[in-house]
Design an enzyme around this catalytic site. Structure first.
Site, PDB file in Angstrom:
ATOM      1  N   ASP A 228      44.086  36.951  44.495  1.00 55.09           N
ATOM      2  CA  ASP A 228      42.861  36.184  44.944  1.00 55.09           C
ATOM      3  C   ASP A 228      42.212  36.679  46.071  1.00 55.09           C
ATOM      4  O   ASP A 228      43.225  37.002  47.147  1.00 55.09           O
ATOM      5  CB  ASP A 228      43.669  34.832  45.122  1.00 55.09           C
ATOM      6  CG  ASP A 228      42.257  33.862  45.640  1.00 55.09           C
ATOM      7  OD1 ASP A 228      41.212  33.706  44.830  1.00 55.09           O
ATOM      8  OD2 ASP A 228      42.181  33.441  46.823  1.00 55.09           O
ATOM      9  N   GLU A 298      40.643  40.378  42.411  1.00 54.20           N
ATOM     10  CA  GLU A 298      39.370  39.328  42.328  1.00 54.20           C
ATOM     11  C   GLU A 298      38.643  39.673  43.650  1.00 54.20           C
ATOM     12  O   GLU A 298      39.003  39.667  44.614  1.00 54.20           O
ATOM     13  CB  GLU A 298      39.747  38.015  42.444  1.00 54.20           C
ATOM     14  CG  GLU A 298      38.579  36.851  42.196  1.00 54.20           C
ATOM     15  CD  GLU A 298      38.310  35.938  43.388  1.00 54.20           C
ATOM     16  OE1 GLU A 298      37.495  35.031  43.106  1.00 54.20           O
ATOM     17  OE2 GLU A 298      39.140  36.078  44.383  1.00 54.20           O
TER      18      GLU A 298
END
Length: 584
Positions: A228, A298
């Protein structure tokens, strides 16, 4: 002859003289590893299935629906955070990286989920959230009190005084990125909410801690991680004020877009951390054996930066960084060329020997059916499923779920709820996070609770899996099942990609492999019908056979069409095949 007919004939002649461009040579991407041609399915655990009637989805709920993933044709699932958390930011504020939050179940429940998934042939990917912790994490509590060894686990700076922070940095959610702590007489930095202090990755102890977190879950048996918020892991060490954005006049001073973020994102050290984490998972496989443990990264960054996630030419990084360009660069009214452009952007910039991927939506973006039109939902699902490489599906996209309606009072997203009420509709991410629509019963079959964590969409009685699963029904779900089967054909696994705009709103591509059928995908996303020719694709001649259609198409599998003249209805998408042994 009318002017209209002359224009149509001229357009047809023009396209017959155009040869589709080969933009991807698939021969170098063999299906030699499980992840290279997999469809990953993102489960947002809070909204997938509630097993205990508390209104919140949980691990046992996921276990109860694993067969559904098999029925859909899914072989890998990625779970948004399930770790212990106060839940300020829907679980992205983690207070213990090595434990399951009681809202979702227990570690035993997770072990059962992992075993059940593996028994069904489904790989399980976990979210890895390294940028920050919860302010309830023991590391932060120790750091706040200057406990020896933990003083520099987080980013602490002296302000000008107790009310004036060190610089003008703002959070992704707006407002100052600095929070004062009296115990230290210092501010800590947080890229997201005040409850999510950023870890200091310039501290080797922090790097080792997060490596150990990866190893903990690898020992559990997980198949990989989605990393993330990569762009935010490092900040520039000089902590300078950031300059105003070029269009700062369009934003309020507390908003993220008011500044140009040259010091708090996409620092070169962040890319290097991906390489270090790749080394961790690769070394684990060498020592323990088994299948590849995959890393997905990401980042919403420029393409030249994203491509560095793959590799620096010497060292490998993420197996694939999420490709958000179809999400960010297309709109409801995008032309065929405007859809083709982000596809070319990825394939023409991707380093040699790596694998492409295609993402349509996630928990931070309006749903495809809302953003791009429910009438185009099948076409876009077909697009990303039949392009080369990995496809990623956000839960509910396979049945054409639209955004749900959530009021300010019902909202849960801190990004929107910490700001002014009048900004809620514009900034919230709650709409794309509403519960999965399983059937027509109370709460769409998601939960037996009187109130669910977010309200179920009012559309569930007319759009749910049960209705779409009925035999003989042309539905989004049946189209999706057909796609998952079709993408296993060698032409889609190994074939070249040739792509062309056949009309303003009609795009087409072929997947061609010597000795195999050539497949052509045609998508008219426009509001009017269009007659097009597949003549730009030299391997497609004569009649073609329909293989799969969007749910709004009047055609059926097995229909025969002349490749030189195919009339596509508005918003129709089809896949056809043509026997071909032409070398490409």
């Amino acid at each position: 002859m009318s002017v209209l007919k002359i224009v149509i004939l001229f357009t047809s002649l023009l396209h017959s003289l155009i040869e589709a461009e080969v933009i991807y040579n698939g021969s170098s991407t063999a299906k030699d590893d499980w992840w290279k041609h997999t469809a990953f399915y993102q489960i947002y655990p809070r909204s997938f299935k509630d097993s205990d009637g508390d209104g919140l989805g949980d691990l046992n709920g996921i276990i109860s629906k694993l067969q559904y993933l098999v029925d859909a044709g899914i072989t890998a699932t990625w779970l948004s955070p399930i770790f212990k958390s106060p839940g300020v930011d829907a679980g992205y504020d983690i207070s213990d990286f090595r434990d399951i939050d009681e809202k979702f179940g227990t570690m035993s429940d997770f072990d059962r989920l992992l075993k059940a998934a593996h028994d069904l042939g489904i790989k399980v990917i976990l979210d890895f959230v390294p940028n920050h912790t919860s302010d309830q994490h023991v590391w932060f509590q120790l750091s706040k009190n200057r406990t020896k060894g933990y003083e520099d686990y987080f980013i602490w700076k002296k302000g000008y005084n107790s009310t004036t922070p060190p610089n003008n940095w703002v959070t992704r959610f707006g407002y100052s990125a600095w929070e004062y702590v009296a115990e230290r007489d210092e501010f800590y930095y947080h890229q997201f909410t005040t409850s999510q202090p950023d870890l200091d990755f310039r501290n080797p102890k922090v790097v080792q801690e997060m490596n150990d977190v990866l190893t903990f879950w690898l020992d559990k048996g997980v198949d990989g991680f989605r990393i993330d918020a990569i762009p935010f892991i490092f900040e520039h060490p000089d902590f300078k004020d950031e300059p105003l954005a070029d269009d700062y006049q369009n934003y309020k001073p507390y908003e993220y877009k008011y500044l140009k973020h040259i010091y708090v994102r996409d620092q070169p050290e962040s890319i290097d951390m991906i390489y270090q984490w790749r080394e961790v998972v690769d070394n684990y496989q060498k020592q323990k054996g088994g299948d590849t443990r995959v890393l997905m990264s990401e980042a919403y960054s420029r393409v030249n930066i994203i491509m560095q996630h793959y590799s620096n030419g010497t060292v490998e990084g993420a197996h694939f960084p999420f490709n958000f360009f179809v999400v960010t660069d297309t709109r409801y009214n995008s032309t065929a060329n405007e859809i083709i452009s982000p596809i070319k952007k990825w394939l023409q910039n991707m380093p040699s020997g790596h694998v492409a991927n295609w993402v349509l939506g996630n928990h931070d973006r309006d749903r495809v059916a809302t953003r791009l039109g429910v009438e185009n939902a099948d076409g876009y699902n077909m697009l990303i499923a039949l392009l080369p490489g990995v496809a990623v599906t956000y839960y509910g996209e396979e049945i054409g779920m639209e955004n749900g309606a959530v009021t300010w009072e019902e909202g849960q997203d801190p990004k929107a709820c910490i700001g002014p009420k009048e900004d809620y509709l514009r900034t919230t991410r709650d709409f794309e996070r509403t519960p999965f629509q399983w059937d027509s019963t109370v709460n769409a079959g998601f939960s037996t609770a009187n109130k669910t964590w977010l309200p179920v969409s009012s559309q569930y009685k007319t759009n749910n899996l049960e209705l779409q699963s009925k035999d003989g029904v042309k539905s989004h779900f049946h189209v999706y099942q057909g796609l998952m089967k079709l993408r296993k054909e060698d032409s889609f696994v190994f074939g070249n990609l040739n792509i062309e705009a056949l009309d303003t709103y009609v795009l087409a591509f072929t997947r061609e492999l010597v000795g195999n059928d050539t497949y052509a995908f045609i998508f008219n996303k426009g509001n009017y019908s269009s007659t097009v020719s597949l003549s730009p694709f030299k391997s497609v001649t004569g009649n073609v056979t329909v293989v799969l259609t969007s749910s709004n198409s009047t055609r059926n599998a097995g229909d025969t069409l002349p490749s030189g003249r195919i009339t596509m209805d508005a918003h129709e998408a089809i896949v056809v095949k043509s026997p071909s042994n032409v070398s490409v």
